[in-house]
Motif scaffolding. Structure first.
Motif, PDB file in Angstrom:
ATOM      1  N   THR A 183       0.316   5.482  19.055  1.00 66.46           N
ATOM      2  CA  THR A 183      -0.721   4.490  18.777  1.00 66.46           C
ATOM      3  C   THR A 183      -0.461   3.860  17.413  1.00 66.46           C
ATOM      4  O   THR A 183      -0.148   4.543  16.437  1.00 66.46           O
ATOM      5  N   VAL A 184      -0.576   2.540  17.368  1.00 65.51           N
ATOM      6  CA  VAL A 184      -0.266   1.761  16.168  1.00 65.51           C
ATOM      7  C   VAL A 184      -1.556   1.493  15.401  1.00 65.51           C
ATOM      8  O   VAL A 184      -2.551   1.066  15.985  1.00 65.51           O
ATOM      9  N   THR A 185      -1.528   1.725  14.098  1.00 56.94           N
ATOM     10  CA  THR A 185      -2.718   1.502  13.283  1.00 56.94           C
ATOM     11  C   THR A 185      -2.612   0.204  12.483  1.00 56.94           C
ATOM     12  O   THR A 185      -1.519  -0.289  12.207  1.00 56.94           O
ATOM     13  N   LYS A 186      -3.772  -0.309  12.086  1.00 54.10           N
ATOM     14  CA  LYS A 186      -3.821  -1.509  11.246  1.00 54.10           C
ATOM     15  C   LYS A 186      -3.113  -1.247   9.923  1.00 54.10           C
ATOM     16  O   LYS A 186      -2.339  -2.088   9.444  1.00 54.10           O
ATOM     17  N   ALA A 187      -3.351  -0.090   9.341  1.00 56.81           N
ATOM     18  CA  ALA A 187      -2.755   0.222   8.038  1.00 56.81           C
ATOM     19  C   ALA A 187      -1.226   0.193   8.100  1.00 56.81           C
ATOM     20  O   ALA A 187      -0.575  -0.362   7.211  1.00 56.81           O
ATOM     21  N   GLU A 188      -0.641   0.757   9.146  1.00 53.90           N
ATOM     22  CA  GLU A 188       0.826   0.763   9.203  1.00 53.90           C
ATOM     23  C   GLU A 188       1.387  -0.620   9.535  1.00 53.90           C
ATOM     24  O   GLU A 188       2.471  -0.969   9.066  1.00 53.90           O
ATOM     25  N   ILE A 189       0.650  -1.420  10.302  1.00 49.23           N
ATOM     26  CA  ILE A 189       1.084  -2.798  10.563  1.00 49.23           C
ATOM     27  C   ILE A 189       1.170  -3.567   9.245  1.00 49.23           C
ATOM     28  O   ILE A 189       2.187  -4.210   8.950  1.00 49.23           O
ATOM     29  N   VAL A 190       0.121  -3.473   8.439  1.00 50.58           N
ATOM     30  CA  VAL A 190       0.083  -4.189   7.160  1.00 50.58           C
ATOM     31  C   VAL A 190       1.123  -3.619   6.191  1.00 50.58           C
ATOM     32  O   VAL A 190       1.822  -4.382   5.509  1.00 50.58           O
ATOM     33  N   GLU A 191       1.257  -2.306   6.138  1.00 52.49           N
ATOM     34  CA  GLU A 191       2.221  -1.685   5.224  1.00 52.49           C
ATOM     35  C   GLU A 191       3.657  -2.114   5.544  1.00 52.49           C
ATOM     36  O   GLU A 191       4.408  -2.507   4.655  1.00 52.49           O
ATOM     37  N   PHE A 192       4.032  -2.037   6.828  1.00 54.45           N
ATOM     38  CA  PHE A 192       5.389  -2.438   7.212  1.00 54.45           C
ATOM     39  C   PHE A 192       5.620  -3.913   6.889  1.00 54.45           C
ATOM     40  O   PHE A 192       6.620  -4.281   6.271  1.00 54.45           O
ATOM     41  N   ALA A 193       4.683  -4.753   7.307  1.00 56.18           N
ATOM     42  CA  ALA A 193       4.850  -6.196   7.121  1.00 56.18           C
ATOM     43  C   ALA A 193       4.859  -6.582   5.647  1.00 56.18           C
ATOM     44  O   ALA A 193       5.616  -7.471   5.251  1.00 56.18           O
ATOM     45  N   THR A 194       4.037  -5.938   4.845  1.00 55.68           N
ATOM     46  CA  THR A 194       4.015  -6.240   3.412  1.00 55.68           C
ATOM     47  C   THR A 194       5.395  -6.029   2.808  1.00 55.68           C
ATOM     48  O   THR A 194       5.856  -6.828   1.990  1.00 55.68           O
ATOM     49  N   GLN A 195       6.070  -4.993   3.251  1.00 56.21           N
ATOM     50  CA  GLN A 195       7.386  -4.690   2.706  1.00 56.21           C
ATOM     51  C   GLN A 195       8.508  -5.506   3.344  1.00 56.21           C
ATOM     52  O   GLN A 195       9.435  -5.927   2.654  1.00 56.21           O
ATOM     53  N   TYR A 196       8.450  -5.746   4.666  1.00 52.35           N
ATOM     54  CA  TYR A 196       9.616  -6.291   5.367  1.00 52.35           C
ATOM     55  C   TYR A 196       9.421  -7.639   6.057  1.00 52.35           C
ATOM     56  O   TYR A 196      10.399  -8.312   6.344  1.00 52.35           O
ATOM     57  N   ASP A 197       8.189  -8.013   6.390  1.00 50.24           N
ATOM     58  CA  ASP A 197       7.963  -9.252   7.147  1.00 50.24           C
ATOM     59  C   ASP A 197       6.578  -9.807   6.800  1.00 50.24           C
ATOM     60  O   ASP A 197       5.680  -9.822   7.645  1.00 50.24           O
ATOM     61  N   PRO A 198       6.390 -10.267   5.549  1.00 47.50           N
ATOM     62  CA  PRO A 198       5.049 -10.605   5.075  1.00 47.50           C
ATOM     63  C   PRO A 198       4.513 -11.961   5.540  1.00 47.50           C
ATOM     64  O   PRO A 198       3.964 -12.731   4.753  1.00 47.50           O
ATOM     65  N   GLN A 199       4.634 -12.229   6.821  1.00 44.73           N
ATOM     66  CA  GLN A 199       4.001 -13.429   7.365  1.00 44.73           C
ATOM     67  C   GLN A 199       2.498 -13.175   7.474  1.00 44.73           C
ATOM     68  O   GLN A 199       2.062 -12.056   7.734  1.00 44.73           O
ATOM     69  N   SER A 200       1.719 -14.229   7.307  1.00 37.24           N
ATOM     70  CA  SER A 200       0.264 -14.071   7.188  1.00 37.24           C
ATOM     71  C   SER A 200      -0.373 -13.369   8.382  1.00 37.24           C
ATOM     72  O   SER A 200      -1.316 -12.599   8.215  1.00 37.24           O
ATOM     73  N   PHE A 201       0.107 -13.600   9.585  1.00 39.25           N
ATOM     74  CA  PHE A 201      -0.520 -12.973  10.759  1.00 39.25           C
ATOM     75  C   PHE A 201      -0.188 -11.490  10.890  1.00 39.25           C
ATOM     76  O   PHE A 201      -0.705 -10.810  11.763  1.00 39.25           O
TER      77      PHE A 201
END
Length: 149
Positions: free
Chosen positions: A19-37
Motif C-alpha cells: 500500500t502506497v502512502t501520501k508521505a512516501e509519494i511526496v518524499e520520493f517526488a520531492t527528491q527525484y521528480d518534484p512536479q507539482s502533482f
C-alpha cells in the motif's frame, strides 16, 4: 536458489502487494521528480489528475522492490541488460495497494558467456481494483548451474 534451467517460458508468478502512502509519494517526488502533482496537494487538485499521484518512477521502484523481496531474492540473478516497453497506464494515488506479476516471455543461453542466460519477462503492476498501472519488459541475466550440480 533458482537458476536459468529452472525458469520456463510461460511461467506466471504473483509477487505480493504494497500500500502506497501520501508521505512516501511526496518524499520520493520531492527528491527525484518534484512536479507539482506529485508534491503539492492543492496544485495536484487543480491538475488533470484531480489529486496527488505517485511519480511513475516511484511506481516502478515500488514494483522493483516487490520483485527483489520475492523472486529476485531467490534467483541466481546477475543483473539486467535493460528495460523495454515501459508504460504507465493510470496514476497511483495515496492509499492504493499495488501488486505485481511476472510472465516469462523468452529465454536463451548467452552466446558470449556460457555461465549465464538471458530471460525476458513482462512485469505488470495492478492497483487494488485489478487495473493495470504499469508494465515493462525486462531482460534479466541469470546464472546457469555448474556442470554436475
Amino acid at each position: 536458489m533458482e537458476y536459468y534451467e529452472d525458469i520456463e517460458v510461460g511461467d506466471v508468478t504473483e509477487h505480493g502487494s504494497r500500500t502506497v502512502t501520501k508521505a512516501e509519494i511526496v518524499e520520493f517526488a520531492t527528491q527525484y521528480d518534484p512536479q507539482s502533482f506529485h508534491v503539492d496537494e492543492e496544485a495536484a487538485a487543480e491538475s488533470p489528475y484531480g489529486g496527488l499521484i505517485a511519480s511513475g518512477w516511484h511506481t516502478a521502484s515500488l514494483c522493483m522492490r516487490m520483485l527483489v523481496d520475492s523472486v529476485l531474492g531467490e534467483r541466481a540473478g546477475m543483473g539486467a541488460l535493460g528495460v523495454d516497453e515501459l508504460r504507465w497506464y493510470r496514476p497511483v494515488r495515496p492509499g492504493d495497494t499495488l501488486s505485481i506479476e511476472t510472465e516469462v516471455l523468452e529465454k536463451r543461453p548467452s552466446e558470449s558467456d556460457p555461465s549465464r542466460g538471458h530471460v525476458r519477462s513482462r512485469v505488470t503492476g495492478y492497483n487494488q481494483d485489478g487495473e493495470e498501472v504499469i508494465s515493462w519488459v525486462g531482460l534479466g541475466l541469470v546464472a546457469r548451474r555448474e556442470a554436475g550440480e
